[in-house]
Design a protein around this motif. Structure first.
Motif, PDB file in Angstrom:
ATOM      1  N   GLY A 296      52.015   4.904 104.208  1.00 55.04           N
ATOM      2  CA  GLY A 296      52.445   4.528 105.549  1.00 55.04           C
ATOM      3  C   GLY A 296      52.746   3.058 105.714  1.00 55.04           C
ATOM      4  N   ARG A 297      52.385   2.227 104.727  1.00 54.88           N
ATOM      5  CA  ARG A 297      52.712   0.797 104.841  1.00 54.88           C
ATOM      6  C   ARG A 297      54.216   0.569 104.768  1.00 54.88           C
ATOM      7  N   LEU A 298      54.936   1.470 104.110  1.00 52.78           N
ATOM      8  CA  LEU A 298      56.367   1.285 103.893  1.00 52.78           C
ATOM      9  C   LEU A 298      57.225   2.156 104.799  1.00 52.78           C
ATOM     10  N   ALA A 299      56.728   3.306 105.197  1.00 50.87           N
ATOM     11  CA  ALA A 299      57.509   4.235 106.024  1.00 50.87           C
ATOM     12  C   ALA A 299      56.553   5.190 106.716  1.00 50.87           C
ATOM     13  N   PRO A 300      57.013   5.860 107.768  1.00 55.11           N
ATOM     14  CA  PRO A 300      56.151   6.848 108.419  1.00 55.11           C
ATOM     15  C   PRO A 300      55.678   7.912 107.433  1.00 55.11           C
ATOM     16  N   ALA A 301      54.425   8.302 107.550  1.00 54.86           N
ATOM     17  CA  ALA A 301      53.859   9.314 106.663  1.00 54.86           C
ATOM     18  C   ALA A 301      52.804  10.105 107.421  1.00 54.86           C
ATOM     19  N   VAL A 302      52.772  11.410 107.165  1.00 58.65           N
ATOM     20  CA  VAL A 302      51.843  12.319 107.836  1.00 58.65           C
ATOM     21  C   VAL A 302      51.283  13.281 106.794  1.00 58.65           C
ATOM     22  N   LEU A 303      49.999  13.613 106.911  1.00 58.50           N
ATOM     23  CA  LEU A 303      49.366  14.592 106.041  1.00 58.50           C
ATOM     24  C   LEU A 303      49.170  15.874 106.843  1.00 58.50           C
ATOM     25  N   VAL A 304      49.691  16.988 106.315  1.00 60.28           N
ATOM     26  CA  VAL A 304      49.598  18.280 106.996  1.00 60.28           C
ATOM     27  C   VAL A 304      48.585  19.148 106.266  1.00 60.28           C
ATOM     28  N   ALA A 305      47.649  19.730 106.996  1.00 59.11           N
ATOM     29  CA  ALA A 305      46.672  20.651 106.427  1.00 59.11           C
ATOM     30  C   ALA A 305      47.004  22.075 106.847  1.00 59.11           C
ATOM     31  N   GLY A 306      46.851  23.001 105.920  1.00 56.70           N
ATOM     32  CA  GLY A 306      47.080  24.410 106.215  1.00 56.70           C
ATOM     33  C   GLY A 306      46.219  25.300 105.339  1.00 56.70           C
ATOM     34  N   ARG A 307      46.023  26.549 105.754  1.00 55.03           N
ATOM     35  CA  ARG A 307      45.256  27.514 104.952  1.00 55.03           C
ATOM     36  C   ARG A 307      46.221  28.326 104.106  1.00 55.03           C
ATOM     37  N   GLU A 308      46.001  28.298 102.811  1.00 54.20           N
ATOM     38  CA  GLU A 308      46.794  29.079 101.879  1.00 54.20           C
ATOM     39  C   GLU A 308      45.907  30.171 101.294  1.00 54.20           C
ATOM     40  N   ALA A 309      46.515  31.030 100.461  1.00 49.91           N
ATOM     41  CA  ALA A 309      45.747  32.112  99.852  1.00 49.91           C
ATOM     42  C   ALA A 309      44.578  31.576  99.025  1.00 49.91           C
ATOM     43  N   ALA A 310      44.794  30.431  98.398  1.00 55.01           N
ATOM     44  CA  ALA A 310      43.750  29.855  97.549  1.00 55.01           C
ATOM     45  C   ALA A 310      42.797  28.950  98.319  1.00 55.01           C
ATOM     46  N   GLY A 311      42.979  28.835  99.620  1.00 56.03           N
ATOM     47  CA  GLY A 311      42.116  27.979 100.425  1.00 56.03           C
ATOM     48  C   GLY A 311      42.891  26.872 101.102  1.00 56.03           C
ATOM     49  N   LEU A 312      42.197  25.847 101.506  1.00 57.42           N
ATOM     50  CA  LEU A 312      42.804  24.739 102.230  1.00 57.42           C
ATOM     51  C   LEU A 312      43.784  23.991 101.329  1.00 57.42           C
ATOM     52  N   ALA A 313      44.942  23.648 101.866  1.00 52.87           N
ATOM     53  CA  ALA A 313      45.952  22.915 101.099  1.00 52.87           C
ATOM     54  C   ALA A 313      46.567  21.826 101.978  1.00 52.87           C
ATOM     55  N   TYR A 314      47.178  20.850 101.317  1.00 52.49           N
ATOM     56  CA  TYR A 314      47.748  19.700 102.025  1.00 52.49           C
ATOM     57  C   TYR A 314      49.186  19.461 101.577  1.00 52.49           C
TER      58      TYR A 314
END
Length: 424
Positions: A296-314
């Motif tokens: 995010g120091r250089l450009a906008p950045a976002v981390l998205v969390a979601g539930r996948e078949a194998a568990g939590l993913a980003y």
């Protein structure tokens, strides 16, 4: 900045809790807008003199809605009559240090002259809502007091303000108190005319940028309009901190999407559109947040969390259009703006109206809490953001723009009840 005087900053005779109220920490509370119902109950029960008895009075079963405001006014006047609240002998500035584990932020609590935003003297960066302003105005009318200070920033590139207040910080503080959140506040009561006059002069060529308290400021404007014959109504208590203060921190407010069907992260990556790099990432949350901060120091950045078949993913989203970003307005350059436009609206079908009324959207301060909602299946996705740098907040204000709702969380919050500005 040159031209006519910009800001009126002056000392005032504040009201402070006397020893008869008991330990000062039991009288303090966070600002009204960050107090949960459960915390309200705990603080009210902790002391009959907690400031929430007048600043956030609870409604009682069976009474009309306006009764709580009348009760707040009666309580406030009773405290003054009984000496629970005592007025300063003379006008003073209140210098405040907030200390969180050694990270110290300094500020000047003063009475600041009210001016409309279009005068370009005090600048906002957020929109306000009618409901909170009506509530705050009812409290002001009932108490004839400004109970909670606004938090604002100023530029001090020439160090004139720092030089004016420096001598006052040299001595021991008049007050040291730890608030309910564990933050240490030290306060110096400064009535030395040489210092207070120097501070007032130093602010005559500066703008003030509201960081926290937009609803309180607009409410104060409405109160002044309703009481043109009341000189004190022309001022509002404001804690002023330099933009380059090393202790100034802006924390992010994360977005959590509920009540909608989650989208698999691979499908989300395909739908975000051009100009966004979508990268699956893995690892402990603290490391992912550190990587997000670096990106995010250089450009906008976002981390998205979601539930996948194998568990939590980003999934990390990074906006990669530097040319477009350079040409965009300060508001359009923010990660929170890009998230709303390019993800919440474009991918999930949200609208500006639904975002404003928080339909399916929850705002969460703690990243682990936001992710936990997704992990437990209580939310579709969590969108984790970086804090907006203070300089970018000021740039938005100077451009005459406003940031999306819940874009900033300046921390730590100044406690309500430390110093009150009477308006009578």
């Amino acid at each position: 900045m040159t031209g006519a005087p910009v800001a009126t900053v002056r000392p005032f005779r504040g009201l402070r809790f006397a020893e008869a109220a008991g330990p000062l920490e039991s009288c303090l509370a966070p600002p009204y807008d960050v107090v949960s119902p459960e915390r309200q109950r705990r603080l009210l029960a902790a002391s009959p003199y907690n400031v929430l008895h007048v600043d956030l009075p609870p409604a009682r079963e069976g009474e009309p809605p306006e009764a709580k405001y009348a009760r707040a006014g009666e309580t406030y006047r009773a405290w003054r009559a009984r000496g629970i609240l005592r007025r300063e002998a003379g006008a003073a500035l209140y210098l405040i240090e907030t200390d969180v584990g050694g990270a110290v932020r300094r500020g000047i609590l003063a009475a600041v002259g009210l001016v409309p935003f279009d005068a370009g003297i005090v600048l906002p960066h957020e929109r306000t809502m009618a409901g909170p302003k009506a509530d705050r105005l009812a409290i002001m009318e009932a108490t004839r007091a400004a109970l909670s200070p606004i938090f604002a920033l100023y530029r001090d590139d020439d160090r004139e303000v720092a030089a004016a207040i420096g001598p006052a910080f040299a001595g021991p503080p008049d007050v040291t108190v730890t608030d309910p959140d564990g933050v240490v506040h030290r306060m110096w009561v400064v009535d030395d005319r040489a210092i207070t006059d120097a501070v007032s002069r130093a602010f005559e060529n500066r703008r003030l940028y509201i960081a926290d308290g937009h609803h309180r400021y607009e409410t104060a404007l409405a109160y002044r309009a309703a009481h043109p014959d009341l000189p004190a109504a022309g001022f509002v208590p404001m804690a002023l901190t330099a933009l380059d203060d090393p202790g100034l921190a802006v924390l992010p407010t994360h977005r959590v999407l509920r009540g909608v069907e989650p989208i698999p992260l691979a499908a989300l990556a395909e739908r975000v559109g051009p100009g966004i790099r979508a990268t699956p990432v893995a690892g402990p949350l603290d490391r992912l947040l550190a990587d997000l901060a670096e990106a995010g120091r250089l450009a906008p950045a976002v981390l998205v969390a979601g539930r996948e078949a194998a568990g939590l993913a980003y999934l990390r989203l990074e906006w990669t259009d530097p040319g477009t970003r350079a040409a965009a307005s300060p508001r359009e350059r923010l990660d929170v703006t890009r998230l709303e436009r390019d993800v919440l609206v474009a991918v999930f079908g949200a609208s500006a109206e639904s975002i404003a009324r928080q339909a399916n959207l929850v705002y969460v301060k703690d990243a682990a809490e936001a992710v936990g909602l997704v992990e437990r299946g209580e939310a579709a996705h969590a969108f984790l953001l970086n804090g907006t740098p203070p300089a970018e907040v000021v740039a938005v204000a100077e451009a005459g723009e406003t940031m999306p709702q819940k874009s900033t969380y300046f921390a730590p919050k100044l406690p309500t009840g430390l110093v009150i500005l009477p308006l009578d």
